[in-house]
Design a protein around this motif. Sequence first.
Motif, PDB file in Angstrom:
ATOM      1  N   ARG A  31       0.830  -1.201   0.000  1.00 55.80           N
ATOM      2  CA  ARG A  31       0.000   0.000   0.000  1.00 55.80           C
ATOM      3  C   ARG A  31       0.870   1.258   0.000  1.00 55.80           C
ATOM      4  N   GLY A  32       0.655   2.114  -0.985  1.00 51.46           N
ATOM      5  CA  GLY A  32       1.383   3.375  -1.045  1.00 51.46           C
ATOM      6  C   GLY A  32       2.789   3.273  -1.587  1.00 51.46           C
ATOM      7  N   ALA A  33       3.223   2.069  -2.010  1.00 50.72           N
ATOM      8  CA  ALA A  33       4.589   1.925  -2.538  1.00 50.72           C
ATOM      9  C   ALA A  33       4.739   2.680  -3.852  1.00 50.72           C
ATOM     10  N   ARG A  34       5.972   3.106  -4.138  1.00 52.56           N
ATOM     11  CA  ARG A  34       6.276   3.737  -5.428  1.00 52.56           C
ATOM     12  C   ARG A  34       6.693   2.699  -6.468  1.00 52.56           C
ATOM     13  N   ALA A  35       7.388   1.670  -6.025  1.00 54.81           N
ATOM     14  CA  ALA A  35       7.872   0.648  -6.961  1.00 54.81           C
ATOM     15  C   ALA A  35       8.166  -0.630  -6.197  1.00 54.81           C
ATOM     16  N   VAL A  36       8.174  -1.737  -6.930  1.00 55.41           N
ATOM     17  CA  VAL A  36       8.561  -3.039  -6.397  1.00 55.41           C
ATOM     18  C   VAL A  36       9.678  -3.584  -7.283  1.00 55.41           C
ATOM     19  N   VAL A  37      10.759  -4.042  -6.655  1.00 55.24           N
ATOM     20  CA  VAL A  37      11.899  -4.586  -7.399  1.00 55.24           C
ATOM     21  C   VAL A  37      12.024  -6.074  -7.110  1.00 55.24           C
ATOM     22  N   GLU A  75      -1.254 -11.821  -7.049  1.00 58.48           N
ATOM     23  CA  GLU A  75      -2.386 -10.910  -6.943  1.00 58.48           C
ATOM     24  C   GLU A  75      -1.973  -9.601  -6.285  1.00 58.48           C
ATOM     25  N   VAL A  76      -1.152  -9.672  -5.241  1.00 57.90           N
ATOM     26  CA  VAL A  76      -0.712  -8.464  -4.541  1.00 57.90           C
ATOM     27  C   VAL A  76       0.114  -7.572  -5.465  1.00 57.90           C
ATOM     28  N   VAL A  77       1.033  -8.155  -6.215  1.00 56.06           N
ATOM     29  CA  VAL A  77       1.893  -7.356  -7.096  1.00 56.06           C
ATOM     30  C   VAL A  77       1.104  -6.822  -8.289  1.00 56.06           C
ATOM     31  N   THR A  78       0.216  -7.645  -8.853  1.00 55.24           N
ATOM     32  CA  THR A  78      -0.596  -7.187  -9.984  1.00 55.24           C
ATOM     33  C   THR A  78      -1.495  -6.029  -9.568  1.00 55.24           C
ATOM     34  N   ARG A  79      -2.108  -6.143  -8.403  1.00 54.58           N
ATOM     35  CA  ARG A  79      -2.968  -5.051  -7.934  1.00 54.58           C
ATOM     36  C   ARG A  79      -2.166  -3.782  -7.710  1.00 54.58           C
ATOM     37  N   ALA A  80      -0.952  -3.931  -7.179  1.00 57.14           N
ATOM     38  CA  ALA A  80      -0.104  -2.753  -6.980  1.00 57.14           C
ATOM     39  C   ALA A  80       0.182  -2.078  -8.316  1.00 57.14           C
ATOM     40  N   ARG A  81       0.553  -2.867  -9.327  1.00 53.51           N
ATOM     41  CA  ARG A  81       0.793  -2.286 -10.656  1.00 53.51           C
ATOM     42  C   ARG A  81      -0.440  -1.548 -11.164  1.00 53.51           C
ATOM     43  N   ASP A  82      -1.595  -2.147 -10.973  1.00 50.54           N
ATOM     44  CA  ASP A  82      -2.832  -1.554 -11.468  1.00 50.54           C
ATOM     45  C   ASP A  82      -3.236  -0.303 -10.687  1.00 50.54           C
ATOM     46  N   GLU A  83      -2.555  -0.063  -9.572  1.00 44.92           N
ATOM     47  CA  GLU A  83      -2.776   1.153  -8.793  1.00 44.92           C
ATOM     48  C   GLU A  83      -1.649   2.160  -8.992  1.00 44.92           C
ATOM     49  N   GLY A  84      -0.762   1.884  -9.964  1.00 45.06           N
ATOM     50  CA  GLY A  84       0.274   2.848 -10.301  1.00 45.06           C
ATOM     51  C   GLY A  84       1.646   2.562  -9.739  1.00 45.06           C
ATOM     52  N   SER A 103      17.109 -12.911 -26.692  1.00 43.73           N
ATOM     53  CA  SER A 103      16.739 -12.428 -25.368  1.00 43.73           C
ATOM     54  C   SER A 103      16.364 -10.955 -25.491  1.00 43.73           C
ATOM     55  N   HIS A 104      15.307 -10.547 -24.793  1.00 48.75           N
ATOM     56  CA  HIS A 104      14.849  -9.165 -24.848  1.00 48.75           C
ATOM     57  C   HIS A 104      14.928  -8.496 -23.482  1.00 48.75           C
ATOM     58  N   SER A 105      15.224  -7.216 -23.469  1.00 48.93           N
ATOM     59  CA  SER A 105      14.913  -6.340 -22.336  1.00 48.93           C
ATOM     60  C   SER A 105      13.722  -5.505 -22.777  1.00 48.93           C
ATOM     61  N   THR A 106      12.726  -5.382 -21.902  1.00 48.42           N
ATOM     62  CA  THR A 106      11.486  -4.713 -22.302  1.00 48.42           C
ATOM     63  C   THR A 106      11.026  -3.702 -21.270  1.00 48.42           C
ATOM     64  N   TYR A 107      10.158  -2.805 -21.748  1.00 50.56           N
ATOM     65  CA  TYR A 107       9.521  -1.812 -20.889  1.00 50.56           C
ATOM     66  C   TYR A 107       8.119  -1.568 -21.428  1.00 50.56           C
ATOM     67  N   TYR A 108       7.142  -1.496 -20.506  1.00 52.07           N
ATOM     68  CA  TYR A 108       5.801  -1.107 -20.926  1.00 52.07           C
ATOM     69  C   TYR A 108       5.165  -0.248 -19.843  1.00 52.07           C
ATOM     70  N   VAL A 109       4.153   0.474 -20.230  1.00 52.34           N
ATOM     71  CA  VAL A 109       3.408   1.317 -19.313  1.00 52.34           C
ATOM     72  C   VAL A 109       2.011   0.738 -19.170  1.00 52.34           C
ATOM     73  N   ALA A 110       1.623   0.412 -17.937  1.00 50.44           N
ATOM     74  CA  ALA A 110       0.297  -0.118 -17.665  1.00 50.44           C
ATOM     75  C   ALA A 110      -0.738   1.012 -17.740  1.00 50.44           C
ATOM     76  N   PRO A 111      -2.042   0.689 -17.889  1.00 51.11           N
ATOM     77  CA  PRO A 111      -3.072   1.723 -17.920  1.00 51.11           C
ATOM     78  C   PRO A 111      -3.039   2.645 -16.714  1.00 51.11           C
ATOM     79  N   SER A 112      -2.550   2.156 -15.573  1.00 52.23           N
ATOM     80  CA  SER A 112      -2.465   2.979 -14.370  1.00 52.23           C
ATOM     81  C   SER A 112      -1.352   4.012 -14.446  1.00 52.23           C
ATOM     82  N   GLY A 113      -0.474   3.897 -15.439  1.00 58.51           N
ATOM     83  CA  GLY A 113       0.702   4.751 -15.531  1.00 58.51           C
ATOM     84  C   GLY A 113       1.956   4.113 -14.970  1.00 58.51           C
ATOM     85  N   ALA A 114       1.811   2.936 -14.356  1.00 60.05           N
ATOM     86  CA  ALA A 114       2.982   2.246 -13.814  1.00 60.05           C
ATOM     87  C   ALA A 114       3.914   1.817 -14.936  1.00 60.05           C
ATOM     88  N   GLY A 115       5.210   2.006 -14.748  1.00 57.60           N
ATOM     89  CA  GLY A 115       6.209   1.499 -15.672  1.00 57.60           C
ATOM     90  C   GLY A 115       6.672   0.124 -15.232  1.00 57.60           C
TER      91      GLY A 115
END
Length: 451
Positions: A248-254, A268-277, A386-398
Motif C-alpha cells: 500500500r502506497g509503494a512507489r515501486a517493487v523490485v 495478486e498483490v503485485v498485480t494489484r499494486a501495478r494496477d494502482e500505479g 533475449s529481450h529487455s522490455t519496458y511497458y506502461v500499464a493503464p495505471s501509468g505504472a512502468g
Amino acid sequence: MRHVLAALVLLAAGCAAPVAPRPAVSQRPAPAPAPAPAQAPPAGPVPWRITHRGGEHEIEGYADRVSVLPGERFRLLVSTTAPRFTASAFRMGARPARVWRSAPVGGERQPPPRTVARTVTAAHWKPSLTVDTTGWAEGAYLVRLDASTGGQRYVPITVRSASAEGRVVLVNAVTTWQAYNLWGGRSLYDGPGGFGDRSRAVTFDRPYDGSGARLFLDFELNAIRLAERSGVPLAYLTSLDLRPGALRGARAVVSLGHDEYWSPAMREVVTRARDEGVNLAFLGANAVYWRIGLSGRTVRCDKETRCPLWRQSRPESSLVGQMYDCFPAEAAYRVTRPGHWIFEGTRGRTFPGLVGVETDKVSAGSPDVQVLAQSPVDCGGRATVSHSTYYVAPSGAGVFASGTMRWVCGMKGAACGHGVTRAASAFTRRATLNLLTRFAEGPAGRSRPPA
C-alpha cells in the motif's frame, strides 16, 4: 520445462492450491531460550565474509522466522560438532556492518534431518538461542555462525518494513531460494534417486545448503547495495511478506535476480499494486514461472499436476512483459533502443557475457512492450533471442524486465565471470540507478512519456 540437470548446472542461477495434506513435519515448539547475551558491536564495518566453511556438518542452522519487524525476536536452531559457537548479525547493504554478536554458546549436534513424504525437515531441532532485533534497521541481514573449530555458515533473515508508503520495495525471493535448497538431500529438483525422487514440498524449517546464502549473494546483494547508494527511500520485504496491504502506497517493487516461484496470493498483490500505479522492475529472468502453493512455512510444487506453469492459465508475460525462453543461454547483450530514458548516461551498446544463464523474450500474448535490447542467443544449440522490455500499464505504472539472469551479477564486472566486463558493470549500474530514481517519483508513465 527444466529437469534436475538444470538445477545442478545453474548452481548460482534458475502450484495450484495444495491438494495433498501437509506432511506432519512440525512438533510442538520448544520453549524459546532467553535472548542470547550480546557483545557490543564494533564501530564501523567489520569483515563479514565466510573464510572457512569447514566440514559438511561442522556448523549449520536456520531461523524460525523468514522475516521480522524491527524489535521482534527470532530463534536460531543450530547444529554443530564444535563445543562452542558464536553468532554475528551483519546488515547487508551499501556498507555491510555487524550490528550484533552473541557471547559464546554451547555447541550441540542436533539430530539428523527427517524426511516425511519426501519433505526434508529439521523442525525437530531444539532452539539454540533467541535474537532480539531491537535497534536493528530495516534491511537484509546475514547471521554468520562461527564454530570454535573454525567452520562457518550463514543464516539469512530480513528485518522487514512495516510500511511501504512512498518507498521502493526490494523483495528477497525466499520461495525460490527454498526451491533450490538441497540441504538434507532433497530440493524441488533433486533427490537421492534423481529428479523422480525430488521433493514435492520444501520447508523453511531447515538450513540452506552450501554457504547458507548462495542465491542471496549471487542474485540479490549487489542490487541491494546499489539501491542503498541511490538515495531513494527503500522498504524491505520477502516474497512470503507479499500479502494484501503490504504494498500500500509503494512507489515501486523490485524483483531481484532470480524470482521464479510465485503463489497466487503473491501475484495478486503485485498485480494489484501495478494496477494502482506502482512501478515494477524485474532484474532477472524466468520470473513468475511456477505457480506454487504455500501453507505456513511449506512451499508446495510437484511440477506435475499440482504445480502448473503460470503460462498455462495466466502467462507471466501479462505481468512481466515477456516470458521465460532459454536455458542454458550464453550471449552478448545488445542495446537496440539507446535513446530510452532507462539507458540515459550509459556507454556502449554491446556487452559480452551479460546474457545468460536463463533468458526471457517477448512472445504471443505479451503486452504492448518496447524492446530496449535484443540479443541473439545460443540456447544449447537452438538459436533464439533475449529481450529487455519496458511497458506502461493503464495505471501509468512502468514495468521493466531485463530478460537476463546476469543483470545483477553483471554489476560485479569481471568478478561475474562469463566474459562480463567492467563496461557491463557500469552499464547495468547506471541503467538500474535510472530505474530506481525515476520509479521512486511515482508512476513512471505519468511523469514522463515513453521514449
